[in-house]
Scaffold this motif. Structure first.
Motif, PDB file in Angstrom:
ATOM      1  N   VAL A 123       1.020  -1.344   0.065  1.00 56.07           N
ATOM      2  CA  VAL A 123       0.024   0.355  -0.134  1.00 56.07           C
ATOM      3  C   VAL A 123       1.324   1.079  -0.093  1.00 56.07           C
ATOM      4  O   VAL A 123       1.680   1.497   1.079  1.00 56.07           O
ATOM      5  CB  VAL A 123      -1.143   0.341   1.113  1.00 56.07           C
ATOM      6  CG1 VAL A 123      -1.753   1.629   1.059  1.00 56.07           C
ATOM      7  CG2 VAL A 123      -1.527  -1.359   1.366  1.00 56.07           C
ATOM      8  N   LEU A 140      -1.505  -1.572  -4.215  1.00 58.05           N
ATOM      9  CA  LEU A 140      -2.398  -0.342  -3.700  1.00 58.05           C
ATOM     10  C   LEU A 140      -2.279   0.616  -3.871  1.00 58.05           C
ATOM     11  O   LEU A 140      -1.419   1.477  -3.031  1.00 58.05           O
ATOM     12  CB  LEU A 140      -3.615  -0.545  -3.130  1.00 58.05           C
ATOM     13  CG  LEU A 140      -4.383  -1.890  -3.396  1.00 58.05           C
ATOM     14  CD1 LEU A 140      -5.419  -2.335  -2.129  1.00 58.05           C
ATOM     15  CD2 LEU A 140      -5.563  -1.664  -4.710  1.00 58.05           C
ATOM     16  N   LYS A 141      -3.059   2.027  -4.574  1.00 54.76           N
ATOM     17  CA  LYS A 141      -2.512   3.412  -3.289  1.00 54.76           C
ATOM     18  C   LYS A 141      -4.173   3.998  -3.318  1.00 54.76           C
ATOM     19  O   LYS A 141      -4.582   3.844  -3.249  1.00 54.76           O
ATOM     20  CB  LYS A 141      -2.011   4.643  -4.804  1.00 54.76           C
ATOM     21  CG  LYS A 141      -1.861   5.942  -4.045  1.00 54.76           C
ATOM     22  CD  LYS A 141      -1.848   6.995  -4.896  1.00 54.76           C
ATOM     23  CE  LYS A 141      -0.221   7.151  -5.703  1.00 54.76           C
ATOM     24  NZ  LYS A 141      -0.112   7.966  -6.784  1.00 54.76           N
ATOM     25  N   LEU A 142      -3.436   4.392  -1.393  1.00 56.81           N
ATOM     26  CA  LEU A 142      -4.924   5.155  -0.794  1.00 56.81           C
ATOM     27  C   LEU A 142      -4.858   6.648  -0.782  1.00 56.81           C
ATOM     28  O   LEU A 142      -3.721   7.425  -1.214  1.00 56.81           O
ATOM     29  CB  LEU A 142      -4.082   5.413   0.758  1.00 56.81           C
ATOM     30  CG  LEU A 142      -5.592   5.604   1.697  1.00 56.81           C
ATOM     31  CD1 LEU A 142      -7.263   5.143   1.147  1.00 56.81           C
ATOM     32  CD2 LEU A 142      -5.095   5.352   2.230  1.00 56.81           C
ATOM     33  N   PHE A 193      -9.547   3.188  -2.642  1.00 56.32           N
ATOM     34  CA  PHE A 193      -7.799   2.630  -2.987  1.00 56.32           C
ATOM     35  C   PHE A 193      -7.866   2.892  -4.547  1.00 56.32           C
ATOM     36  O   PHE A 193      -8.834   2.752  -5.130  1.00 56.32           O
ATOM     37  CB  PHE A 193      -7.600   1.526  -2.684  1.00 56.32           C
ATOM     38  CG  PHE A 193      -7.679   1.677  -0.835  1.00 56.32           C
ATOM     39  CD1 PHE A 193      -6.561   0.947  -0.686  1.00 56.32           C
ATOM     40  CD2 PHE A 193      -8.313   1.742  -0.161  1.00 56.32           C
ATOM     41  CE1 PHE A 193      -6.283   1.893   0.818  1.00 56.32           C
ATOM     42  CE2 PHE A 193      -8.017   2.053   1.193  1.00 56.32           C
ATOM     43  CZ  PHE A 193      -6.722   2.191   1.385  1.00 56.32           C
TER      44      PHE A 193
END
Length: 107
Positions: free
Chosen positions: A3, A99-101, A76
């Motif tokens: 993440v 994933l990118k928040l 996300f």
């Protein structure tokens, strides 16, 4: 799964308990910490989404949103270039391992 975060402020709020507690309060800071830990423990985005069950609010072709308690929503997006996109242009979430928040906002 890995993440990443939209920016350093968001990362600090999610990964440094004192910053999370200042911004969200102690209860929600714990929920955010657990959310990140569950994501990182999953093999891919679909595995994590299956764990989320009722907290998965929306899953689109290029982003998904989850409930963080009753007050907040986290968004996300897939990150990196090693995930698949179908001929229909939809993300194959089972191929997403990063994933990118991008944001957490109050409902």
């Amino acid at each position: 799964m890995r993440v990443s975060f939209e920016d350093d402020v968001l990362r600090d709020r999610c990964c440094l308990f004192d910053r999370g507690e200042q911004h969200f309060g102690a209860y929600l800071a714990r929920l955010v910490f657990n959310m990140i830990a569950e994501a990182e423990a999953a093999e891919n985005a679909v595995e994590w989404q299956e764990i989320l069950v009722d907290d998965l609010l929306d899953c689109g072709s290029d982003a998904f949103q989850i409930a963080v308690g009753t007050e907040y929503v986290a968004q996300f997006v897939p990150a990196g270039q090693k995930y698949k996109v179908g001929a229909d242009g939809l993300t194959d979430w089972s191929s997403v391992t990063r994933l990118k928040l991008t944001a957490i906002w109050r409902r």
